[in-house]
Design a protein around this motif. Sequence first.
Motif, PDB file in Angstrom:
ATOM      1  N   MET A   1       0.844  -1.196   0.000  1.00 59.91           N
ATOM      2  CA  MET A   1       0.000   0.000   0.000  1.00 59.91           C
ATOM      3  C   MET A   1       0.878   1.244   0.000  1.00 59.91           C
ATOM      4  O   MET A   1       2.040   1.191   0.366  1.00 59.91           O
ATOM      5  CB  MET A   1      -0.925  -0.012   1.213  1.00 59.91           C
ATOM      6  N   ALA A   2       0.276   2.342  -0.304  1.00 58.46           N
ATOM      7  CA  ALA A   2       1.007   3.586  -0.499  1.00 58.46           C
ATOM      8  C   ALA A   2       0.881   4.536   0.682  1.00 58.46           C
ATOM      9  O   ALA A   2      -0.092   4.507   1.424  1.00 58.46           O
ATOM     10  CB  ALA A   2       0.481   4.282  -1.756  1.00 58.46           C
ATOM     11  N   ARG A   3       1.909   5.358   0.800  1.00 61.00           N
ATOM     12  CA  ARG A   3       1.838   6.505   1.713  1.00 61.00           C
ATOM     13  C   ARG A   3       1.337   7.673   0.868  1.00 61.00           C
ATOM     14  O   ARG A   3       1.995   8.078  -0.085  1.00 61.00           O
ATOM     15  CB  ARG A   3       3.220   6.821   2.278  1.00 61.00           C
ATOM     16  N   VAL A   4       0.190   8.193   1.232  1.00 59.47           N
ATOM     17  CA  VAL A   4      -0.455   9.266   0.476  1.00 59.47           C
ATOM     18  C   VAL A   4      -0.234  10.582   1.213  1.00 59.47           C
ATOM     19  O   VAL A   4      -0.339  10.643   2.437  1.00 59.47           O
ATOM     20  CB  VAL A   4      -1.971   8.987   0.326  1.00 59.47           C
ATOM     21  N   ILE A   5       0.065  11.632   0.445  1.00 53.82           N
ATOM     22  CA  ILE A   5       0.232  12.962   1.014  1.00 53.82           C
ATOM     23  C   ILE A   5      -0.663  13.931   0.258  1.00 53.82           C
ATOM     24  O   ILE A   5      -0.893  13.770  -0.944  1.00 53.82           O
ATOM     25  CB  ILE A   5       1.713  13.412   0.972  1.00 53.82           C
ATOM     26  N   THR A   6      -1.201  14.884   0.975  1.00 58.70           N
ATOM     27  CA  THR A   6      -1.984  15.945   0.353  1.00 58.70           C
ATOM     28  C   THR A   6      -1.724  17.231   1.116  1.00 58.70           C
ATOM     29  O   THR A   6      -1.189  17.217   2.227  1.00 58.70           O
ATOM     30  CB  THR A   6      -3.491  15.606   0.312  1.00 58.70           C
ATOM     31  N   PHE A   7      -2.085  18.329   0.503  1.00 62.33           N
ATOM     32  CA  PHE A   7      -1.847  19.654   1.078  1.00 62.33           C
ATOM     33  C   PHE A   7      -3.100  20.501   0.946  1.00 62.33           C
ATOM     34  O   PHE A   7      -3.861  20.360  -0.001  1.00 62.33           O
ATOM     35  CB  PHE A   7      -0.711  20.364   0.319  1.00 62.33           C
ATOM     36  N   GLY A   8      -3.292  21.415   1.891  1.00 62.90           N
ATOM     37  CA  GLY A   8      -4.406  22.345   1.798  1.00 62.90           C
ATOM     38  C   GLY A   8      -4.485  23.229   3.023  1.00 62.90           C
ATOM     39  O   GLY A   8      -3.785  23.008   4.013  1.00 62.90           O
ATOM     40  N   THR A   9      -5.345  24.213   2.947  1.00 64.75           N
ATOM     41  CA  THR A   9      -5.571  25.099   4.084  1.00 64.75           C
ATOM     42  C   THR A   9      -6.609  24.482   5.025  1.00 64.75           C
ATOM     43  O   THR A   9      -6.477  24.533   6.233  1.00 64.75           O
ATOM     44  CB  THR A   9      -6.032  26.488   3.605  1.00 64.75           C
ATOM     45  N   PHE A  10      -7.650  23.906   4.459  1.00 65.85           N
ATOM     46  CA  PHE A  10      -8.723  23.251   5.223  1.00 65.85           C
ATOM     47  C   PHE A  10      -9.324  24.191   6.261  1.00 65.85           C
ATOM     48  O   PHE A  10      -9.558  23.817   7.406  1.00 65.85           O
ATOM     49  CB  PHE A  10      -8.238  21.944   5.867  1.00 65.85           C
ATOM     50  N   ASP A  11      -9.587  25.425   5.826  1.00 70.36           N
ATOM     51  CA  ASP A  11     -10.204  26.427   6.687  1.00 70.36           C
ATOM     52  C   ASP A  11     -11.723  26.295   6.558  1.00 70.36           C
ATOM     53  O   ASP A  11     -12.233  25.854   5.530  1.00 70.36           O
ATOM     54  CB  ASP A  11      -9.745  27.823   6.254  1.00 70.36           C
ATOM     55  N   VAL A  12     -12.456  26.665   7.588  1.00 72.17           N
ATOM     56  CA  VAL A  12     -13.917  26.542   7.613  1.00 72.17           C
ATOM     57  C   VAL A  12     -14.271  25.137   7.087  1.00 72.17           C
ATOM     58  O   VAL A  12     -14.869  24.965   6.037  1.00 72.17           O
ATOM     59  CB  VAL A  12     -14.615  27.657   6.804  1.00 72.17           C
ATOM     60  N   PHE A  13     -13.838  24.146   7.840  1.00 70.90           N
ATOM     61  CA  PHE A  13     -13.925  22.736   7.448  1.00 70.90           C
ATOM     62  C   PHE A  13     -15.347  22.360   7.060  1.00 70.90           C
ATOM     63  O   PHE A  13     -16.296  22.653   7.775  1.00 70.90           O
ATOM     64  CB  PHE A  13     -13.432  21.875   8.611  1.00 70.90           C
ATOM     65  N   HIS A  14     -15.483  21.705   5.907  1.00 77.58           N
ATOM     66  CA  HIS A  14     -16.808  21.342   5.387  1.00 77.58           C
ATOM     67  C   HIS A  14     -16.791  19.953   4.757  1.00 77.58           C
ATOM     68  O   HIS A  14     -15.730  19.308   4.668  1.00 77.58           O
ATOM     69  CB  HIS A  14     -17.317  22.403   4.402  1.00 77.58           C
ATOM     70  N   VAL A  15     -17.944  19.488   4.312  1.00 76.39           N
ATOM     71  CA  VAL A  15     -18.096  18.134   3.793  1.00 76.39           C
ATOM     72  C   VAL A  15     -17.211  17.881   2.567  1.00 76.39           C
ATOM     73  O   VAL A  15     -16.750  16.758   2.350  1.00 76.39           O
ATOM     74  CB  VAL A  15     -19.583  17.791   3.513  1.00 76.39           C
ATOM     75  N   GLY A  16     -16.936  18.895   1.782  1.00 74.93           N
ATOM     76  CA  GLY A  16     -16.034  18.731   0.638  1.00 74.93           C
ATOM     77  C   GLY A  16     -14.645  18.325   1.099  1.00 74.93           C
ATOM     78  O   GLY A  16     -13.984  17.476   0.481  1.00 74.93           O
ATOM     79  N   HIS A  17     -14.185  18.926   2.197  1.00 75.20           N
ATOM     80  CA  HIS A  17     -12.885  18.556   2.766  1.00 75.20           C
ATOM     81  C   HIS A  17     -12.908  17.094   3.216  1.00 75.20           C
ATOM     82  O   HIS A  17     -11.980  16.331   2.943  1.00 75.20           O
ATOM     83  CB  HIS A  17     -12.542  19.451   3.957  1.00 75.20           C
ATOM     84  N   VAL A  18     -13.962  16.708   3.925  1.00 73.38           N
ATOM     85  CA  VAL A  18     -14.075  15.331   4.415  1.00 73.38           C
ATOM     86  C   VAL A  18     -14.016  14.358   3.239  1.00 73.38           C
ATOM     87  O   VAL A  18     -13.280  13.367   3.274  1.00 73.38           O
ATOM     88  CB  VAL A  18     -15.383  15.118   5.211  1.00 73.38           C
ATOM     89  N   ARG A  19     -14.769  14.645   2.208  1.00 78.51           N
ATOM     90  CA  ARG A  19     -14.863  13.717   1.076  1.00 78.51           C
ATOM     91  C   ARG A  19     -13.534  13.552   0.356  1.00 78.51           C
ATOM     92  O   ARG A  19     -13.148  12.428   0.023  1.00 78.51           O
ATOM     93  CB  ARG A  19     -15.955  14.178   0.110  1.00 78.51           C
ATOM     94  N   ILE A  20     -12.827  14.645   0.102  1.00 78.59           N
ATOM     95  CA  ILE A  20     -11.570  14.504  -0.641  1.00 78.59           C
ATOM     96  C   ILE A  20     -10.498  13.844   0.223  1.00 78.59           C
ATOM     97  O   ILE A  20      -9.715  13.029  -0.260  1.00 78.59           O
ATOM     98  CB  ILE A  20     -11.090  15.847  -1.249  1.00 78.59           C
ATOM     99  N   LEU A  21     -10.473  14.154   1.521  1.00 73.72           N
ATOM    100  CA  LEU A  21      -9.505  13.507   2.408  1.00 73.72           C
ATOM    101  C   LEU A  21      -9.810  12.011   2.541  1.00 73.72           C
ATOM    102  O   LEU A  21      -8.896  11.181   2.525  1.00 73.72           O
ATOM    103  CB  LEU A  21      -9.493  14.181   3.777  1.00 73.72           C
ATOM    104  N   LYS A  22     -11.073  11.666   2.631  1.00 74.80           N
ATOM    105  CA  LYS A  22     -11.455  10.253   2.748  1.00 74.80           C
ATOM    106  C   LYS A  22     -11.077   9.493   1.472  1.00 74.80           C
ATOM    107  O   LYS A  22     -10.530   8.385   1.539  1.00 74.80           O
ATOM    108  CB  LYS A  22     -12.956  10.143   3.010  1.00 74.80           C
ATOM    109  N   ARG A  23     -11.344  10.096   0.316  1.00 77.55           N
ATOM    110  CA  ARG A  23     -10.975   9.437  -0.946  1.00 77.55           C
ATOM    111  C   ARG A  23      -9.458   9.290  -1.050  1.00 77.55           C
ATOM    112  O   ARG A  23      -8.957   8.257  -1.506  1.00 77.55           O
ATOM    113  CB  ARG A  23     -11.511  10.221  -2.147  1.00 77.55           C
ATOM    114  N   ALA A  24      -8.709  10.304  -0.619  1.00 75.14           N
ATOM    115  CA  ALA A  24      -7.245  10.219  -0.630  1.00 75.14           C
ATOM    116  C   ALA A  24      -6.774   9.091   0.279  1.00 75.14           C
ATOM    117  O   ALA A  24      -5.899   8.307  -0.089  1.00 75.14           O
ATOM    118  CB  ALA A  24      -6.634  11.553  -0.196  1.00 75.14           C
ATOM    119  N   ALA A  25      -7.364   8.983   1.466  1.00 69.10           N
ATOM    120  CA  ALA A  25      -6.978   7.951   2.428  1.00 69.10           C
ATOM    121  C   ALA A  25      -7.228   6.547   1.877  1.00 69.10           C
ATOM    122  O   ALA A  25      -6.459   5.623   2.155  1.00 69.10           O
ATOM    123  CB  ALA A  25      -7.738   8.148   3.745  1.00 69.10           C
TER     124      ALA A  25
END
Length: 132
Positions: free
Chosen positions: A1-25
């Motif tokens: 399996m892979a080590r995945v990295i992502t970057f972002g500000t993630f300010d005013v956390f919302h469902v879009g953040h959850v979804r993209i982080l979950k898909r990345a994970a």
Amino acid sequence: MARVITFGTFDVFHVGHVRILKRAAELGNELIVGLSSDQLNFKKKGRLPVYSQNDRAEIIASLSFVTETFFEESLELKAEYIKQFNADLLVMGDDWEGKFDWVKEKTNCEVLYLPRTPSISTTEIIEVVKAL
């Protein structure tokens, strides 16, 4: 399996953040999240985030599918962060499509752009709240 990295500000956390982080994970066995520091955000956007970097880090770190968080202090150090965390895959939202293609050549890390959640934007949320 892979080590995945992502970057972002993630300010005013919302469902879009959850979804993209979950898909990345789901693309690996570890998810490392680089959070834009307050200073980097100010440099990029001309304003500080609504939530401090420590508050944003606490929110992101509380997600069960996030392995580790760190503060991104400079966009120019992206390759160094990828090497430091020994990442196999860089995942970014498709609003960055093509902007990180150079990473594979410089770090041997694959790059994948995921579609963002439609009609959800931190900037738009902030503008709506300011208008109230």
